[in-house]
Design a protein around this motif. Structure first.
Motif, PDB file in Angstrom:
ATOM      1  N   LYS A   1       0.861  -1.018  -0.252  1.00 27.22           N
ATOM      2  CA  LYS A   1      -0.134  -0.272   0.195  1.00 27.22           C
ATOM      3  C   LYS A   1       1.493   1.363  -0.472  1.00 27.22           C
ATOM      4  O   LYS A   1       0.414   2.104  -0.555  1.00 27.22           O
ATOM      5  CB  LYS A   1      -0.736   0.192   1.176  1.00 27.22           C
ATOM      6  CG  LYS A   1      -2.130  -0.773   1.112  1.00 27.22           C
ATOM      7  CD  LYS A   1      -3.162  -0.923   2.132  1.00 27.22           C
ATOM      8  CE  LYS A   1      -4.318  -2.053   2.274  1.00 27.22           C
ATOM      9  NZ  LYS A   1      -4.528  -2.614   3.176  1.00 27.22           N
ATOM     10  N   TRP A   2       2.037   1.554   0.562  1.00 26.20           N
ATOM     11  CA  TRP A   2       2.884   2.581   0.599  1.00 26.20           C
ATOM     12  C   TRP A   2       3.423   2.636  -0.516  1.00 26.20           C
ATOM     13  O   TRP A   2       3.917   3.225  -0.970  1.00 26.20           O
ATOM     14  CB  TRP A   2       3.932   2.328   1.520  1.00 26.20           C
ATOM     15  CG  TRP A   2       3.537   2.710   3.099  1.00 26.20           C
ATOM     16  CD1 TRP A   2       3.070   2.037   4.051  1.00 26.20           C
ATOM     17  CD2 TRP A   2       2.964   4.148   3.423  1.00 26.20           C
ATOM     18  NE1 TRP A   2       2.641   2.908   5.033  1.00 26.20           N
ATOM     19  CE2 TRP A   2       2.251   3.938   4.632  1.00 26.20           C
ATOM     20  CE3 TRP A   2       3.239   5.626   3.043  1.00 26.20           C
ATOM     21  CZ2 TRP A   2       1.887   6.004   5.609  1.00 26.20           C
ATOM     22  CZ3 TRP A   2       3.066   7.068   3.851  1.00 26.20           C
ATOM     23  CH2 TRP A   2       2.016   6.171   4.529  1.00 26.20           C
TER      24      TRP A   2
ATOM     25  N   HIS B   1       0.868   4.364  -2.772  1.00 25.93           N
ATOM     26  CA  HIS B   1       1.109   5.439  -1.651  1.00 25.93           C
ATOM     27  C   HIS B   1       2.295   6.542  -2.793  1.00 25.93           C
ATOM     28  O   HIS B   1       1.622   7.749  -3.621  1.00 25.93           O
ATOM     29  CB  HIS B   1       0.462   6.041  -0.971  1.00 25.93           C
ATOM     30  CG  HIS B   1      -0.376   5.566   0.121  1.00 25.93           C
ATOM     31  ND1 HIS B   1      -1.467   5.644  -0.414  1.00 25.93           N
ATOM     32  CD2 HIS B   1      -0.087   4.731   0.994  1.00 25.93           C
ATOM     33  CE1 HIS B   1      -2.402   4.830   0.116  1.00 25.93           C
ATOM     34  NE2 HIS B   1      -1.554   4.298   1.709  1.00 25.93           N
TER      35      HIS B   1
ATOM     36  N   HIS C   1       1.473   7.599  -6.355  1.00 25.54           N
ATOM     37  CA  HIS C   1       1.293   8.325  -6.779  1.00 25.54           C
ATOM     38  C   HIS C   1       0.978   9.761  -6.746  1.00 25.54           C
ATOM     39  O   HIS C   1       0.572  10.661  -7.625  1.00 25.54           O
ATOM     40  CB  HIS C   1      -0.534   8.053  -6.173  1.00 25.54           C
ATOM     41  CG  HIS C   1      -0.874   6.456  -7.152  1.00 25.54           C
ATOM     42  ND1 HIS C   1      -1.368   5.289  -6.795  1.00 25.54           N
ATOM     43  CD2 HIS C   1      -2.432   6.370  -7.909  1.00 25.54           C
ATOM     44  CE1 HIS C   1      -2.018   4.057  -7.338  1.00 25.54           C
ATOM     45  NE2 HIS C   1      -2.364   5.111  -8.449  1.00 25.54           N
TER      46      HIS C   1
ATOM     47  N   TRP D   1      -7.360   5.633  -7.349  1.00 32.76           N
ATOM     48  CA  TRP D   1      -6.601   5.490  -5.785  1.00 32.76           C
ATOM     49  C   TRP D   1      -7.432   5.845  -4.701  1.00 32.76           C
ATOM     50  O   TRP D   1      -7.558   5.108  -3.538  1.00 32.76           O
ATOM     51  CB  TRP D   1      -5.457   5.792  -6.128  1.00 32.76           C
ATOM     52  CG  TRP D   1      -4.568   5.430  -4.885  1.00 32.76           C
ATOM     53  CD1 TRP D   1      -4.069   6.317  -3.449  1.00 32.76           C
ATOM     54  CD2 TRP D   1      -3.372   4.171  -4.994  1.00 32.76           C
ATOM     55  NE1 TRP D   1      -3.010   5.616  -3.401  1.00 32.76           N
ATOM     56  CE2 TRP D   1      -2.558   4.095  -3.796  1.00 32.76           C
ATOM     57  CE3 TRP D   1      -3.968   2.483  -5.802  1.00 32.76           C
ATOM     58  CZ2 TRP D   1      -2.639   2.946  -2.937  1.00 32.76           C
ATOM     59  CZ3 TRP D   1      -3.001   1.777  -5.073  1.00 32.76           C
ATOM     60  CH2 TRP D   1      -2.573   1.919  -3.908  1.00 32.76           C
TER      61      TRP D   1
ATOM     62  N   LEU E   1      -9.080   4.313  -1.690  1.00 31.47           N
ATOM     63  CA  LEU E   1      -8.277   4.216  -0.466  1.00 31.47           C
ATOM     64  C   LEU E   1      -9.985   4.803   1.289  1.00 31.47           C
ATOM     65  O   LEU E   1      -9.777   4.133   1.987  1.00 31.47           O
ATOM     66  CB  LEU E   1      -7.823   5.289   0.083  1.00 31.47           C
ATOM     67  CG  LEU E   1      -6.528   5.197  -0.680  1.00 31.47           C
ATOM     68  CD1 LEU E   1      -5.276   6.298  -0.030  1.00 31.47           C
ATOM     69  CD2 LEU E   1      -5.559   4.158   0.300  1.00 31.47           C
TER      70      LEU E   1
END
Length: 119
Positions: A66-67, A70, A73, A97, A101
């Motif tokens: 997930k990081w 992040h 993006h 995205w 979330l």
């Protein structure tokens, strides 16, 4: 072999990363046409971005994945420095995205509530 947790959040993030792969591919083709960039540098940057996305896609069920998503993006916002049209085109995957979330955990909570009421 298990792929990790598979809820709405993870599924939506996988879709967003799939959209990113298409955007990177077509973005490389568009940026390649801009005369001020070296073609080899553009292809190398696109290759690095695709490898990054494939790693993120494979690990999206973990916090690490997930990081990676992040950070990718956030880095996509740098496309505005290349050209406004290219920058505007990356807002679509960034928006998806953000949708993943925000809406993904809500859908997961609804599914958990429905599972709790069924028993």
């Amino acid at each position: 072999m298990s792929r990790g947790p598979s809820g709405a959040t993870v599924s939506l993030m996988r879709i967003a990363l799939g959209i990113d792969i298409a955007v990177v591919f077509f973005g490389v083709l568009a940026i390649r046409g801009v005369a001020e960039f070296d073609e080899g540098l553009v292809w190398a940057g696109g290759g690095v971005a695709l490898v990054w996305l494939i790693v993120a896609l494979g690990t999206i069920g973990s916090a690490w994945g997930k990081w990676l998503g992040h950070i990718f993006h956030i880095a996509l916002l740098g496309a505005f420095a290349i050209d406004v049209a290219i920058g505007l085109s990356v807002l679509v995957p960034i928006g998806f995205w953000l949708f993943a979330l925000i809406r993904g955990p809500q859908l997961d909570a609804l599914a958990a509530d429905a599972d709790g009421q069924d028993s």
